[in-house]
Design a protein around this motif. Structure first.
Motif, PDB file in Angstrom:
ATOM      1  N   GLY A 565      -4.442  -0.533  -2.691  1.00 40.46           N
ATOM      2  CA  GLY A 565      -4.171   0.936  -2.860  1.00 40.46           C
ATOM      3  C   GLY A 565      -2.772   1.184  -2.141  1.00 40.46           C
ATOM      4  O   GLY A 565      -2.412   2.159  -2.315  1.00 40.46           O
ATOM      5  N   ALA A 566      -1.809  -0.020  -1.960  1.00 37.40           N
ATOM      6  CA  ALA A 566      -0.569   0.613  -1.471  1.00 37.40           C
ATOM      7  C   ALA A 566       0.383   0.186  -2.361  1.00 37.40           C
ATOM      8  O   ALA A 566       0.655  -0.713  -3.099  1.00 37.40           O
ATOM      9  N   ALA A 567       1.148   1.239  -2.812  1.00 41.22           N
ATOM     10  CA  ALA A 567       1.924   1.182  -4.040  1.00 41.22           C
ATOM     11  C   ALA A 567       3.300   0.816  -3.216  1.00 41.22           C
ATOM     12  O   ALA A 567       4.196   1.888  -3.006  1.00 41.22           O
ATOM     13  N   VAL A 568       3.746  -0.484  -2.979  1.00 38.75           N
ATOM     14  CA  VAL A 568       4.992  -0.655  -2.426  1.00 38.75           C
ATOM     15  C   VAL A 568       5.885  -1.293  -3.121  1.00 38.75           C
ATOM     16  O   VAL A 568       5.641  -2.143  -3.937  1.00 38.75           O
ATOM     17  N   PRO A 569       7.189  -0.955  -3.566  1.00 40.06           N
ATOM     18  CA  PRO A 569       8.217  -1.400  -4.423  1.00 40.06           C
ATOM     19  C   PRO A 569       8.308  -2.764  -4.296  1.00 40.06           C
ATOM     20  O   PRO A 569       8.122  -3.436  -2.967  1.00 40.06           O
ATOM     21  N   GLU A 570       8.486  -3.770  -5.054  1.00 38.19           N
ATOM     22  CA  GLU A 570       8.667  -5.205  -5.228  1.00 38.19           C
ATOM     23  C   GLU A 570       9.830  -5.659  -4.313  1.00 38.19           C
ATOM     24  O   GLU A 570      10.040  -6.503  -3.406  1.00 38.19           O
ATOM     25  N   ASP A 571      10.879  -4.722  -4.251  1.00 42.57           N
ATOM     26  CA  ASP A 571      11.984  -4.917  -3.645  1.00 42.57           C
ATOM     27  C   ASP A 571      12.066  -4.513  -2.039  1.00 42.57           C
ATOM     28  O   ASP A 571      13.188  -4.674  -1.323  1.00 42.57           O
ATOM     29  N   MET A 572      10.930  -4.060  -1.675  1.00 36.60           N
ATOM     30  CA  MET A 572      10.931  -3.205  -0.187  1.00 36.60           C
ATOM     31  C   MET A 572       9.969  -4.461   0.485  1.00 36.60           C
ATOM     32  O   MET A 572       8.763  -4.203   1.139  1.00 36.60           O
ATOM     33  N   SER A 573      10.754  -5.424   0.661  1.00 36.39           N
ATOM     34  CA  SER A 573      10.019  -6.771   1.453  1.00 36.39           C
ATOM     35  C   SER A 573      10.172  -6.691   3.046  1.00 36.39           C
ATOM     36  O   SER A 573      11.024  -5.696   3.177  1.00 36.39           O
ATOM     37  N   SER A 574       9.414  -7.189   3.465  1.00 36.99           N
ATOM     38  CA  SER A 574       9.696  -7.289   5.111  1.00 36.99           C
ATOM     39  C   SER A 574      11.221  -7.867   5.565  1.00 36.99           C
ATOM     40  O   SER A 574      11.683  -7.141   6.512  1.00 36.99           O
ATOM     41  N   THR A 575      11.358  -8.605   4.933  1.00 37.38           N
ATOM     42  CA  THR A 575      12.859  -9.215   5.464  1.00 37.38           C
ATOM     43  C   THR A 575      13.998  -8.057   4.730  1.00 37.38           C
ATOM     44  O   THR A 575      15.156  -7.789   5.551  1.00 37.38           O
ATOM     45  N   SER A 576      13.978  -7.471   3.873  1.00 37.99           N
ATOM     46  CA  SER A 576      15.060  -6.460   3.363  1.00 37.99           C
ATOM     47  C   SER A 576      14.840  -5.384   4.245  1.00 37.99           C
ATOM     48  O   SER A 576      15.813  -4.508   4.442  1.00 37.99           O
TER      49      SER A 576
END
Length: 605
Positions: A565-576
Motif C-alpha cells: 500500500g505504499a506508493a513510493v516514487p521509483e526514484d525515491m530510493s534510500s540512497t538518493s
C-alpha cells in the motif's frame, strides 16, 4: 468534463489544508505568499550563501535545496499539494541566489583596475541577461529534461525532499534517511574549516551526496577522468601547455568542456533528426503533452529575441560595448546553455567559469584585445549558463512532481528581477566588509594568498582576461582535442548500445551486466561523466566517485522490502534520500557560515 475534474481536484486540495490561515491554492494571496517567501526571504538567504561561497571558495551551492527545505516548513500546511507550492518558492529563490553569486564580476573589475559602471547600469545589464537565459533554458527543457531525462542530482534531491516534507506518509518512510543525511551534511560542513583532516582530504558532503544520487556508472568515470588528467601532467608540461607545478585542471578544464561539446554534437543531432522525421511524417506524431507541461513555444521565442535585443541595446547604448562581441557572446550562449545543461544533468556540476574562459579565448581568436570588452561580453555567457542551469534543475524537479511549467517560469522571472539587484548589493557589501577581497591575488606570491578568501572564480576570470595581451599556449588546441574525444566516445557508445545483439547480451545474465558495467565505467564511459574529472581536483572527483560506488553497492547487495500500500516514487530510493540529505545539510551549513561571518564583520565595525 475535464474542467469539472480539475475544479474538483483543486477543491479537494484546498480542503486538505492543515492550517486555516493559509490562502487558498491558486488565489492571488497564495501566490503573493509564495513570492514573498521566495524573493524577499529565502532568496536573499540563499543569495548570501552563494555570494559568500563564490568570494571565499570560487564556487557555490545552488539555492534549490536550501529553499526547498525552508519553504516546505510553510507549504507543509497544504498537505501533499504543498510540494508544488514549495517548488515555486525554491524556483524563485534559486534564481535570486544564482545572480547573487555573480558579484565576482565586479570583483574582477576591481582587481584589474577597470572602470566600474554605475550600479543601475549593471543591474539593467544583468537583468536583461537573466531574462534572456530564462527563456532559452525553457526552450531547451524538452530536450534536456523530457527527451534525455538526465538525472539532475540536486533536482532529484529537491523533489525527494519536497515529496517527503509535504506528505506525512512519505515523511514517515523517509525521515530517518533524509534526516541522518542532513545531520551529517551540517556537521561536516560546519566542522570542515576547523578540522585539519577534513581539509586535507577535502571532504565535501554535497559532492559525496551527488555521487550517491547518480551512482557508480557516473561516479567512476569522473575519477577515471581525473586520474587520466593527473597522469598526463608531465606530457602537458613537455608540450608547453602547463608549467611545472601547475595543477592539471589549468588546461584539462578546456579539454573537458570540449569533451562535453563533442558528445553533445551527437546527442543534439539525434534529437534534431527525430524531430525532422516527425515533421516529414515518418513516425507517429508525439502524444499531446499534459497540461502541466504545456508552454507556448512561439511566445518563448519572442521572449528570447526581445531580451536578446535588450542585452545588445543595454550593452551598447548604456555600457558602450561593441555590438559585434555582444552578438558573438549571445551566439555562444546557445551552445553553452546546452553543453552546461547536460553537465548539470549528469554530474550536478555547472562549469560556468569554464564557459566564461572559453568564450574569452574564442573571442580573442576573433580579434578581441580589450579586457573590459571581454569581461562584459563573457558575462553574458557566465550569467546565462548559471541561470539556464538553474532553470533545468528546477524543471527536472517539476518534471518529477508534475508542477506547472508556465507558473515555474513566472516565479523564476520574479527571482531574476530580485537577483539582478542583489548581485550588485552583495558584491558591494562583501567587498566593503572584507577589504582583502579588493586585493588582486593574481599578483600575489603563494605565501601572500589570503587563507579564507581564495576567490578562485575571480582568479580564473582575471587570468584569462590578462591573456588577451599575453596569449597562453594550447588553449584552442585543447578545446578541439576535447571535442574530438567526446565525439568519438559518444559515437562508439551509441553504435554499441543500439545494437540489438548487444542489448540481448546485456539482458542475458551476470556476464552481460558485468560487461556493460565495465564499458560504462572504464572502456567507453559517458563523456559527460568523464569530463567532470577535468574540471575539479582529484580529491573532489574521488569523493564523487565514492558516493556513486556506495550507492551501486548498496543497490546490488541490499534489496528493499516491499511495503504493501505504499506508493513510493521509483526514484525515491534510500540512497538518493540520504545523498540528497547530505547536499541539503551542506547547503544549510554554508548558509550558517556565510551569515555568521558577515554579521560578525558588520558588528565589529
Amino acid at each position: 468534463m475535464a474542467s469539472s475534474n480539475a475544479a474538483s481536484s483543486l477543491a479537494e486540495a484546498q480542503d486538505a489544508r492543515r492550517w486555516d490561515w493559509l490562502p487558498a491554492i491558486g488565489t492571488w494571496k497564495y501566490h503573493a505568499l509564495l513570492l514573498a517567501l521566495g524573493i524577499l526571504l529565502l532568496g536573499p538567504l540563499a543569495g548570501v550563501t552563494a555570494s559568500y561561497m563564490n568570494f571565499s571558495l570560487g564556487f557555490f551551492i545552488g539555492g534549490q535545496v536550501l529553499a526547498g527545505i525552508l519553504g516546505s516548513t510553510v507549504t507543509y500546511g497544504y498537505g501533499a499539494e504543498g510540494k508544488h507550492a514549495a517548488n515555486y518558492i525554491q524556483t524563485a529563490a534559486a534564481s535570486v541566489a544564482s545572480l547573487s553569486a555573480m558579484g565576482v564580476l565586479v570583483q574582477a573589475m576591481v582587481w584589474m583596475g577597470l572602470p566600474q559602471p554605475p550600479v543601475w547600469q549593471l543591474i539593467l545589464y544583468f537583468l536583461c541577461i537573466g531574462m534572456f537565459a530564462a527563456g532559452l533554458g525553457m526552450l531547451y527543457t524538452p530536450i534536456l529534461v523530457d527527451r534525455m531525462q538526465l538525472t539532475f542530482p540536486s533536482g532529484l534531491a529537491v523533489a525527494n525532499i519536497l515529496r517527503a516534507l509535504t506528505d506525512p506518509v512519505l515523511l514517515k518512510r523517509s525521515v530517518n534517511k533524509l534526516g541522518s543525511g542532513i545531520g551529517i551534511g551540517i556537521v561536516t560542513g560546519l566542522a570542515g574549516p576547523k578540522i585539519a583532516l577534513l581539509n586535507v582530504i577535502e571532504f565535501s558532503a554535497s559532492t559525496f551526496g551527488a555521487g550517491m544520487v547518480v551512482g557508480a556508472r557516473i561516479g567512476i568515470p569522473a575519477i577515471w577522468g581525473g586520474l587520466i588528467s593527473w597522469a598526463l601532467v608531465p606530457f602537458f608540461v613537455s608540450i608547453g601547455w602547463l608549467q611545472p607545478g601547475d595543477p592539471f585542471r589549468k588546461i584539462t578544464f578546456l579539454i573537458a568542456l570540449g569533451t562535453i561539446m563533442g558528445a553533445a554534437i551527437i546527442d543534439v543531432s539525434l534529437v534534431l533528426w527525430e524531430a525532422y522525421k516527425r515533421l516529414r511524417g515518418a513516425t507517429a506524431p508525439a502524444a499531446e503533452a499534459p497540461d502541466w507541461k504545456r508552454v507556448n513555444s512561439r511566445k518563448l521565442l519572442l521572449w528570447v529575441a526581445a531580451w536578446g535585443a535588450g542585452i545588445v541595446l543595454s550593452g551598447h547604448l548604456v555600457l558602450g560595448q561593441p555590438i559585434a562581441f555582444l552578438l558573438i557572446a549571445i551566439a555562444l550562449v546557445f551552445v553553452f546553455a546546452m553543453v552546461n545543461g547536460i553537465s548539470v544533468g549528469i554530474s550536478d556540476s555547472n562549469p560556468i567559469s569554464s564557459a566564461f574562459v572559453v568564450s574569452v579565448v574564442i573571442m580573442a581568436v576573433l580579434g578581441l584585445k580589450d579586457p573590459i570588452v571581454g569581461l562584459m561580453a563573457a558575462s553574458i555567457v557566465l550569467i546565462s549558463t548559471s541561470t539556464a542551469g538553474d532553470m533545468q534543475q528546477d524543471r527536472s524537479t517539476g518534471w518529477r512532481l508534475g508542477t506547472n511549467r508556465l507558473m515555474q517560469f513566472r516565479y523564476q522571472v520574479a527571482g531574476i528581477l530580485m537577483g539582478a539587484i542583489m548581485g550588485i548589493v552583495f558584491a558591494k557589501l562583501f567587498m566593503a566588509s572584507y577589504p582583502v577581497l579588493l586585493q588582486d591575488q593574481t599578483l600575489m606570491k603563494a605565501a601572500e594568498q589570503p587563507a579564507n578568501w581564495s576567490s578562485a572564480m575571480t582568479y580564473k576570470f582575471v587570468g584569462v582576461l590578462r591573456s588577451l595581451t599575453q596569449p597562453q599556449p594550447g588553449q584552442i588546441p585543447a578545446i578541439w582535442v576535447g571535442v574530438a574525444i567526446g565525439f568519438a566516445i559518444q559515437l562508439a557508445r551509441k553504435l554499441i548500445k543500439r545494437a540489438a545483439g548487444y542489448r540481448r547480451f546485456v539482458a542475458s545474465g551476470k556476464a552481460g551486466f558485468a560487461t556493460d558495467f565495465a564499458i560504462d565505467c572504464f572502456v567507453l564511459p559517458s563523456p559527460y561523466a568523464l569530463s567532470f574529472g577535468g574540471f575539479v581536483n582529484l580529491n573532489t572527483s574521488g569523493w564523487f566517485a565514492a558516493g556513486g560506488v556506495v550507492t551501486s553497492a548498496f543497490s546490488t547487495l541490499v534489496k528493499p522490502k516491499p511495503v504493501p500500500g505504499a506508493a513510493v516514487p521509483e526514484d525515491m530510493s534510500s540512497t538518493s534520500l540520504f545523498g540528497g540529505g547530505l547536499i541539503a545539510g551542506d547547503a544549510l551549513a554554508a548558509l550558517a557560515i556565510g551569515i555568521t561571518s558577515l554579521l560578525a564583520t558588520l558588528l565589529a565595525k
